[in-house]
Design an enzyme around this catalytic site. Sequence first.
Site, PDB file in Angstrom:
ATOM      1  N   CYS A   1       0.822  -1.213   0.000  1.00  0.00           N
ATOM      2  CA  CYS A   1       0.000   0.000   0.000  1.00  0.00           C
ATOM      3  C   CYS A   1       0.853   1.258   0.000  1.00  0.00           C
ATOM      4  O   CYS A   1       1.947   1.281   0.547  1.00  0.00           O
ATOM      5  CB  CYS A   1      -0.875   0.023   1.247  1.00  0.00           C
ATOM      6  SG  CYS A   1      -1.907  -1.410   1.437  1.00  0.00           S
TER       7      CYS A   1
ATOM      8  N   ARG B   1       5.052   0.191  -6.207  1.00  0.00           N
ATOM      9  CA  ARG B   1       5.021  -0.646  -5.005  1.00  0.00           C
ATOM     10  C   ARG B   1       4.091  -1.842  -5.164  1.00  0.00           C
ATOM     11  O   ARG B   1       4.159  -2.786  -4.393  1.00  0.00           O
ATOM     12  CB  ARG B   1       4.543   0.186  -3.803  1.00  0.00           C
ATOM     13  CG  ARG B   1       5.484   1.303  -3.432  1.00  0.00           C
ATOM     14  CD  ARG B   1       4.802   2.331  -2.574  1.00  0.00           C
ATOM     15  NE  ARG B   1       4.536   1.881  -1.225  1.00  0.00           N
ATOM     16  CZ  ARG B   1       5.352   2.065  -0.198  1.00  0.00           C
ATOM     17  NH1 ARG B   1       6.487   2.697  -0.384  1.00  0.00           N
ATOM     18  NH2 ARG B   1       5.058   1.637   0.995  1.00  0.00           N
TER      19      ARG B   1
ATOM     20  N   TRP C   1      -2.798  -2.734  -1.594  1.00  0.00           N
ATOM     21  CA  TRP C   1      -2.357  -4.094  -1.926  1.00  0.00           C
ATOM     22  C   TRP C   1      -3.066  -4.993  -0.929  1.00  0.00           C
ATOM     23  O   TRP C   1      -2.776  -4.964   0.265  1.00  0.00           O
ATOM     24  CB  TRP C   1      -0.835  -4.178  -1.786  1.00  0.00           C
ATOM     25  CG  TRP C   1      -0.237  -5.477  -2.206  1.00  0.00           C
ATOM     26  CD1 TRP C   1       0.001  -5.911  -3.483  1.00  0.00           C
ATOM     27  CD2 TRP C   1       0.242  -6.516  -1.345  1.00  0.00           C
ATOM     28  NE1 TRP C   1       0.585  -7.151  -3.467  1.00  0.00           N
ATOM     29  CE2 TRP C   1       0.748  -7.542  -2.171  1.00  0.00           C
ATOM     30  CE3 TRP C   1       0.291  -6.677   0.035  1.00  0.00           C
ATOM     31  CZ2 TRP C   1       1.294  -8.713  -1.668  1.00  0.00           C
ATOM     32  CZ3 TRP C   1       0.836  -7.850   0.541  1.00  0.00           C
ATOM     33  CH2 TRP C   1       1.326  -8.853  -0.308  1.00  0.00           C
TER      34      TRP C   1
ATOM     35  N   ASN D   1      -1.372   1.703   5.663  1.00  0.00           N
ATOM     36  CA  ASN D   1      -0.443   0.762   5.029  1.00  0.00           C
ATOM     37  C   ASN D   1       0.075  -0.149   6.126  1.00  0.00           C
ATOM     38  O   ASN D   1       0.718   0.317   7.060  1.00  0.00           O
ATOM     39  CB  ASN D   1       0.723   1.536   4.385  1.00  0.00           C
ATOM     40  CG  ASN D   1       1.866   0.597   3.988  1.00  0.00           C
ATOM     41  OD1 ASN D   1       1.641  -0.586   3.754  1.00  0.00           O
ATOM     42  ND2 ASN D   1       3.074   1.131   3.928  1.00  0.00           N
ATOM     43  N   GLY D   2      -0.225  -1.451   6.009  1.00  0.00           N
ATOM     44  CA  GLY D   2       0.257  -2.377   7.030  1.00  0.00           C
ATOM     45  C   GLY D   2      -0.869  -3.279   7.485  1.00  0.00           C
ATOM     46  O   GLY D   2      -1.800  -3.544   6.720  1.00  0.00           O
TER      47      GLY D   2
ATOM     48  N   GLU E   1      17.794 -17.473  -8.435  1.00  0.00           N
ATOM     49  CA  GLU E   1      17.313 -16.158  -8.887  1.00  0.00           C
ATOM     50  C   GLU E   1      16.603 -16.285 -10.243  1.00  0.00           C
ATOM     51  O   GLU E   1      15.564 -15.658 -10.472  1.00  0.00           O
ATOM     52  CB  GLU E   1      18.496 -15.181  -8.964  1.00  0.00           C
ATOM     53  CG  GLU E   1      18.259 -13.881  -9.702  1.00  0.00           C
ATOM     54  CD  GLU E   1      17.218 -12.967  -9.059  1.00  0.00           C
ATOM     55  OE1 GLU E   1      16.670 -13.323  -8.005  1.00  0.00           O
ATOM     56  OE2 GLU E   1      16.936 -11.906  -9.642  1.00  0.00           O
TER      57      GLU E   1
ATOM     58  N   LYS F   1      12.792 -15.196 -10.878  1.00  0.00           N
ATOM     59  CA  LYS F   1      12.457 -14.181 -11.889  1.00  0.00           C
ATOM     60  C   LYS F   1      11.380 -14.723 -12.828  1.00  0.00           C
ATOM     61  O   LYS F   1      10.406 -14.053 -13.137  1.00  0.00           O
ATOM     62  CB  LYS F   1      13.732 -13.840 -12.649  1.00  0.00           C
ATOM     63  CG  LYS F   1      13.917 -12.449 -13.082  1.00  0.00           C
ATOM     64  CD  LYS F   1      14.518 -11.500 -12.091  1.00  0.00           C
ATOM     65  CE  LYS F   1      13.771 -11.389 -10.789  1.00  0.00           C
ATOM     66  NZ  LYS F   1      14.493 -10.677  -9.769  1.00  0.00           N
TER      67      LYS F   1
ATOM     68  N   GLU G   1       7.906 -15.118 -11.023  1.00  0.00           N
ATOM     69  CA  GLU G   1       7.162 -13.924 -10.598  1.00  0.00           C
ATOM     70  C   GLU G   1       6.577 -13.148 -11.760  1.00  0.00           C
ATOM     71  O   GLU G   1       5.524 -12.535 -11.619  1.00  0.00           O
ATOM     72  CB  GLU G   1       7.974 -13.026  -9.664  1.00  0.00           C
ATOM     73  CG  GLU G   1       9.165 -12.347 -10.263  1.00  0.00           C
ATOM     74  CD  GLU G   1       9.880 -11.448  -9.242  1.00  0.00           C
ATOM     75  OE1 GLU G   1       9.275 -10.992  -8.268  1.00  0.00           O
ATOM     76  OE2 GLU G   1      11.087 -11.203  -9.448  1.00  0.00           O
TER      77      GLU G   1
ATOM     78  N   HIS H   1      19.604 -36.353  -6.419  1.00  0.00           N
ATOM     79  CA  HIS H   1      19.020 -36.679  -5.110  1.00  0.00           C
ATOM     80  C   HIS H   1      17.516 -36.419  -5.091  1.00  0.00           C
ATOM     81  O   HIS H   1      16.924 -36.309  -4.025  1.00  0.00           O
ATOM     82  CB  HIS H   1      19.718 -35.867  -4.008  1.00  0.00           C
ATOM     83  CG  HIS H   1      21.176 -36.169  -3.909  1.00  0.00           C
ATOM     84  ND1 HIS H   1      21.656 -37.361  -3.433  1.00  0.00           N
ATOM     85  CD2 HIS H   1      22.267 -35.456  -4.289  1.00  0.00           C
ATOM     86  CE1 HIS H   1      22.981 -37.363  -3.492  1.00  0.00           C
ATOM     87  NE2 HIS H   1      23.368 -36.215  -4.019  1.00  0.00           N
TER      88      HIS H   1
ATOM     89  N   LYS I   1       6.212  -4.237  -4.771  1.00  0.00           N
ATOM     90  CA  LYS I   1       7.637  -3.896  -4.901  1.00  0.00           C
ATOM     91  C   LYS I   1       8.288  -3.821  -3.523  1.00  0.00           C
ATOM     92  O   LYS I   1       9.407  -4.255  -3.343  1.00  0.00           O
ATOM     93  CB  LYS I   1       7.765  -2.549  -5.627  1.00  0.00           C
ATOM     94  CG  LYS I   1       9.189  -2.083  -5.834  1.00  0.00           C
ATOM     95  CD  LYS I   1       9.902  -2.947  -6.844  1.00  0.00           C
ATOM     96  CE  LYS I   1      11.352  -2.563  -7.044  1.00  0.00           C
ATOM     97  NZ  LYS I   1      12.126  -3.661  -7.651  1.00  0.00           N
TER      98      LYS I   1
HETATM   99  O1  M6R Z   1      13.288  -4.270  -1.270  1.00  0.00           O
HETATM  100  P1  M6R Z   1      13.929  -5.581  -0.962  1.00  0.00           P
HETATM  101  O2  M6R Z   1      15.212  -5.779  -1.723  1.00  0.00           O
HETATM  102  O3  M6R Z   1      14.134  -5.814   0.502  1.00  0.00           O
HETATM  103  O4  M6R Z   1      12.914  -6.665  -1.479  1.00  0.00           O
HETATM  104  C1  M6R Z   1      13.157  -8.025  -1.264  1.00  0.00           C
HETATM  105  C2  M6R Z   1      12.249  -8.883  -2.108  1.00  0.00           C
HETATM  106  O5  M6R Z   1      10.900  -8.598  -1.817  1.00  0.00           O
HETATM  107  C3  M6R Z   1      12.497  -8.654  -3.606  1.00  0.00           C
HETATM  108  O6  M6R Z   1      13.808  -8.919  -3.969  1.00  0.00           O
HETATM  109  C4  M6R Z   1      11.549  -9.546  -4.429  1.00  0.00           C
HETATM  110  O7  M6R Z   1      11.899 -10.896  -4.250  1.00  0.00           O
HETATM  111  C5  M6R Z   1      11.595  -9.156  -5.905  1.00  0.00           C
HETATM  112  N1  M6R Z   1      10.271  -9.118  -6.433  1.00  0.00           N
HETATM  113  C6  M6R Z   1      12.387 -10.088  -6.736  1.00  0.00           C
HETATM  114  O8  M6R Z   1      12.404  -9.742  -8.068  1.00  0.00           O
END
Ligand code: M6R
Length: 609
Positions: A2, A27, A75, A99-100, A481, A485, A488, A504, A604
């Site tokens: 949010c 965000r 959000w 927000n929260g 990673e 990527k 997501e 394994h 974000k």
């Molecule tokens: O702002 P931050 O780097 O602390 O965020 C951490 C994760 O939420 C962030 O890296 C998230 O996994 C991304 N969407 C990855 O692309």
Amino acid sequence: MCGIVGIIGQAPVSERLLEALKRLEYRGYDSAGIATVGGDGALTRRRAEGKLGNLSARLEAEPLAGNIGIGHTRWATHGGPTETNAHPHMTSRVAVVQNGIIENFKALREELAADGYEPQSETDTEVVPLLVTRELARGATPQKAVETVLAKLNGAFALALIFSGEQSLMIAACRGAPIAVGHGDTETYLGSDAMALAPFTNRVTFLEDGDWAVLEGSKISLFDRANQPVKRAVITTQASGLLADKGNHRHFMLKEIHEQPETVGHTLAHYVDLASETVRLRETLPIDFADMPRLTISACGTAYYAGLVAKYWFERYARLPVDVDVASEFRYREPPMEKGGMALFISQSGETADTLAALRYCAGAGQHIASLLNVTESTIGRESDVVFPTLCGAEIGVASTKAFTSQLTALAALAVAAGKARGTISAGEEAELVRALAGLPGLMHDALRAEKQTEDIARQMARASDVLYLGRGQMFPLALEGALKLKEISYIHAEGYAAGELKHGPIALIEEDLPVIVVAPSDDLMEKTLSNMQEVAARGGSIVLITDEEGANQAGDSAAEVITVPTVHNMLAPIVCALPVQLLAYHTAVHMGTDVDQPRNLAKSVTVE
Ligand code: M6R
């Protein structure tokens, strides 16, 4: 997550609130709304599901008058992303954005129901306007009503409130989620971050945890958790007033992928001195690397994977033992910590709730607190003993790309500094590593030439329902990673594995044409990874190998596709290999037609646990 904005203005605010909300879009959100106090003193709101375009259309059809207002991008946490659940939540007396999470909202609802106050939405937030309204009905002033209600709320949240009949009064509170007051010449602003406020002012006060603020026109009174008046610094923020734009690129993510040679160069300039070929830390460590018994790293998502790569570097080059944890697990594990160690928190936003909670745990356990941040003016930054910047500029795409490579660049420099301090890296080796770091931007630029090839491979990947990523050693975190990527932004199921773990269990997943992305530059582990590739190929898996020229020669025809990246010093291979990994995910998502920059369900900046 949010986003909150607020304006106490000298002119109508609803259009400017909408503009400010656009700056918080990055965000992640699924509905939005604005409330104002009109000239007649009445509160009015407009809310809409989905993107800000819907709210904008609503405002065009039914404009909102008023020189004071609050806005919100939501959000969803409690209750679906519907208009009814969108903020602001209000009664005839008060409008609130949050927000929260208000953790004790159920108990509060029951208490309110007993007094005849019924919520209209499924949200936790709505208890706040109802509680404040009850206090106002009991005769409290707005300030006293908020003070009383804040004492009843549990959780981590930020709030902004406006009141009917009050043309210049806004109240804000910070309980574990960020909020900043912006100081104009004749106007006052509120925002979840400095980015939202940048078009209005660069003079900003960040509320500290527990603080709340009473804004009356341009008079600002701040109180701490114990309701005692406090003063907080007014800082001049560096946040840019320009609304980030995509340039010629179709998405922010693609723009940010292409910016990386430049952003890594920018990061490097901060950490290395090319003339003397040395690493030069401008920040003073709270404890010297030479005296550090152990380094504890905590982070989330992509930042966590950067920390995992760094573990290989600190251990190999500086012989410094490193623990790395996902922040959401770390503090609940309650690890024993020897006093005097250093804990490092990696975060693009500097606001990730889990990372912040891990930081506070470590601070409580007597650790020196260091952070590696892109947004240095963030809560994590403010609670750190030392902040190392990543300096890659605002990252707007939800999928982290340029922040990752800048994190790795800074971590590589820190690992070299640690090696030097601990006597495990000689001056000659340092010079060699600094030369290699200095060569990164050029090599990354060359690595981006693989884009057309990744686009073609991505067309095939877009047909898959599962994808595996494999890597060994420092390339294992890159496999993780890559899978993150892809998941997501394309919503294709993907898993990253250490290549040696394949037999394994995961090998059972290999079937005809399953895409298997192997990240393996030529190094002392390549031979072993090649054996794993044979195991995959023998079972019909379709291998995409990301390697350098020598690796491509070694691999022969065991891979269906080979993406060749420039040869780089072995330590820095994860940084160069990250580019094709990002491009593969990006182009797969484009082929799938997903919302690349704001993928479903994601935020974000994750400011709730
Ligand atoms: O702002 P931050 O780097 O602390 O965020 C951490 C994760 O939420 C962030 O890296 C998230 O996994 C991304 N969407 C990855 O692309």
